[in-house]
Design a protein around this motif. Structure first.
Motif, PDB file in Angstrom:
ATOM      1  N   GLU A  83       0.849  -1.189   0.000  1.00  0.00           N
ATOM      2  CA  GLU A  83       0.000   0.000   0.000  1.00  0.00           C
ATOM      3  C   GLU A  83       0.888   1.244   0.000  1.00  0.00           C
ATOM      4  O   GLU A  83       1.928   1.268   0.618  1.00  0.00           O
ATOM      5  CB  GLU A  83      -0.902   0.042   1.241  1.00  0.00           C
ATOM      6  N   ASN A 113     -10.252   1.122  -0.427  1.00  0.00           N
ATOM      7  CA  ASN A 113      -8.962   1.523   0.133  1.00  0.00           C
ATOM      8  C   ASN A 113      -8.854   3.037   0.330  1.00  0.00           C
ATOM      9  O   ASN A 113      -7.937   3.503   1.013  1.00  0.00           O
ATOM     10  CB  ASN A 113      -7.812   1.047  -0.762  1.00  0.00           C
ATOM     11  N   TYR A 114      -9.802   3.777  -0.297  1.00  0.00           N
ATOM     12  CA  TYR A 114      -9.671   5.231  -0.238  1.00  0.00           C
ATOM     13  C   TYR A 114     -10.961   5.928   0.199  1.00  0.00           C
ATOM     14  O   TYR A 114     -10.923   6.896   0.948  1.00  0.00           O
ATOM     15  CB  TYR A 114      -9.223   5.759  -1.598  1.00  0.00           C
ATOM     16  N   TYR A 130      -8.549   8.924   3.758  1.00  0.00           N
ATOM     17  CA  TYR A 130      -9.866   8.538   3.249  1.00  0.00           C
ATOM     18  C   TYR A 130     -10.565   9.759   2.667  1.00  0.00           C
ATOM     19  O   TYR A 130     -10.472  10.863   3.221  1.00  0.00           O
ATOM     20  CB  TYR A 130     -10.753   7.970   4.358  1.00  0.00           C
ATOM     21  N   ARG A 135      -3.629   6.629   7.298  1.00  0.00           N
ATOM     22  CA  ARG A 135      -4.344   6.234   6.092  1.00  0.00           C
ATOM     23  C   ARG A 135      -5.286   7.374   5.721  1.00  0.00           C
ATOM     24  O   ARG A 135      -5.997   7.930   6.576  1.00  0.00           O
ATOM     25  CB  ARG A 135      -5.136   4.952   6.333  1.00  0.00           C
ATOM     26  N   SER A 179      -7.766  11.647   7.891  1.00  0.00           N
ATOM     27  CA  SER A 179      -6.649  10.737   8.163  1.00  0.00           C
ATOM     28  C   SER A 179      -6.957   9.894   9.389  1.00  0.00           C
ATOM     29  O   SER A 179      -7.515  10.387  10.385  1.00  0.00           O
ATOM     30  CB  SER A 179      -5.363  11.527   8.419  1.00  0.00           C
ATOM     31  N   HIS A 190      -2.573   5.856  -0.617  1.00  0.00           N
ATOM     32  CA  HIS A 190      -3.403   6.591   0.326  1.00  0.00           C
ATOM     33  C   HIS A 190      -2.869   6.485   1.750  1.00  0.00           C
ATOM     34  O   HIS A 190      -3.628   6.488   2.708  1.00  0.00           O
ATOM     35  CB  HIS A 190      -4.850   6.086   0.234  1.00  0.00           C
ATOM     36  N   VAL A 191      -1.565   6.407   1.840  1.00  0.00           N
ATOM     37  CA  VAL A 191      -0.917   6.352   3.146  1.00  0.00           C
ATOM     38  C   VAL A 191       0.119   7.469   3.235  1.00  0.00           C
ATOM     39  O   VAL A 191       0.867   7.715   2.301  1.00  0.00           O
ATOM     40  CB  VAL A 191      -0.239   4.979   3.371  1.00  0.00           C
TER      41      VAL A 191
END
Length: 346
Positions: free
Chosen positions: A41, A75-76, A62, A60, A97, A44-45
């Motif tokens: 990953e 994942n987002y 979002y 992470r 976050s 988006h980190v």
């Protein structure tokens, strides 16, 4: 996660000049790559390193949407209800976050930090090496012969290793390992090793800096070199001008008992060096440039096209022309005039 590195970074900044913030930014980028490799990953980190504590945090990212059915990328994207469990005042369309606690990333982070520090130190050493020698362009330097290669020699100038190729060596030169020679530094460039030098022993500039190093009157500005013509390993001609009428430029160049010019000739592997006084009068300049030959008369045939005829005693003809025509050829190059040499027949 916590890596106790801030104190070490501050010490490096003080002792080595490595800026702490630059290392932290590099570490954050490296950790991002390491996290991707470890957990597949990255997009988006976000990974940050606290500049005061050294604390490493992973977040992470979002994007908030209104309803669960609007989530296309798990994942987002995240629905607003779930988002407000992370951030109570989250809004639709906002990016939020969430801090991740990944204990097993500690070891990877520590290894990554070590690698980044090592890389930064290497970069610093390379930059330091380049900065140490970059101002030596157009200077004379002592070089140690390290080993022969197919087209010349590997040499060391101070801490910089480079090569000098055969076409930049004086014809006939051969050296043993460990021999010290002088070289003219044409350029200093950045390289994967830190610095690379282009050096030369065949250029007119090499002879010029040799003269400036050997003749104090040149170095302190009492005299100047107006022109040089050179055939490496054979002969050179140097036109000098004195800015002080009490100083003889030729005598100063030759030195007491010829010591100064002898030192230069020895460094040039026996190459002859003719030093003479420059003159704005072209007839005098041509006459001087043909030394050591005796010139009876200089005849200007075509001033516009710079063509002249020189008359010398028959016994001086071969000396004026030189072996293979090199004396006349060098005089012509230096003066910029075509020189036709004729003997005076009695």
């Amino acid at each position: 996660m916590n890596i106790n590195l801030i104190e070490a970074l501050e010490q490096l900044e003080e002792e080595k000049g490595i800026k702490k913030n630059e290392v932290i930014e590099a570490l954050e980028r490296a950790l991002q790559v390491s996290y991707k490799k470890a957990f597949k990953e990255e997009e988006h980190v976000e990974i940050t390193v606290d500049k005061l504590t050294g604390e490493i945090s992973i977040f992470r990212q979002y994007l908030v949407v209104e309803k669960p059915e609007e989530v296309e990328d798990e994942n987002y994207q995240i629905d607003i209800k779930t988002a407000r469990r992370i951030k109570h005042n989250a809004k639709i369309g906002e990016e939020i976050s969430q801090k991740i606690n990944v204990k097993k990333f500690n070891r990877i982070a520590a290894q990554t930090a070590k690698q980044v520090l090592i890389q930064k130190l290497r970069e610093l050493e390379k930059d330091s090496l380049y900065n140490q020698y970059k101002d030596m362009v157009d200077c004379l330097a002592s070089a140690e012969i390290m080993r022969p290669i197919s087209n010349g020699y590997e040499i060391r100038v101070g801490k910089v290793e480079t090569v000098i190729t055969n076409d930049r060596l004086i014809p006939g030169e051969s050296f043993e390992n460990g021999k010290m020679i002088k070289v003219y530094i044409e350029a200093v460039e950045k390289s994967p090793r830190g610095a690379y030098m282009r050096v030369n022993r065949t250029s007119r500039e090499f002879l010029k800096v040799l003269l400036y190093n050997e003749v104090p009157e040149l170095a302190n500005g009492v005299m100047e070199i107006v022109a040089i013509s050179r055939e490496p390993g054979v002969r050179s001609k140097v036109a000098l001008r004195s800015l002080n009428h009490q100083v003889d430029p030729v005598g100063a160049c030759i030195g007491e008992n010829g010591i100064r010019i002898s030192n230069i000739v020895n460094e040039l592997n026996g190459e002859k060096v003719d030093a003479f006084e420059w003159s704005e009068d072209i007839e005098i300049l041509i006459r001087n440039s043909l030394a050591p030959a005796e010139v009876i008369e200089v005849e200007i045939l075509d001033e516009e096209n710079h063509i002249s005829r020189i008359w010398v005693p028959p016994t001086q003809l071969s000396l004026a022309i030189g072996k293979g025509g090199q004396n006349a050829r060098l005089a012509a190059r230096l003066t910029g005039w075509k020189i036709d040499i004729k003997p005076i027949l009695e």
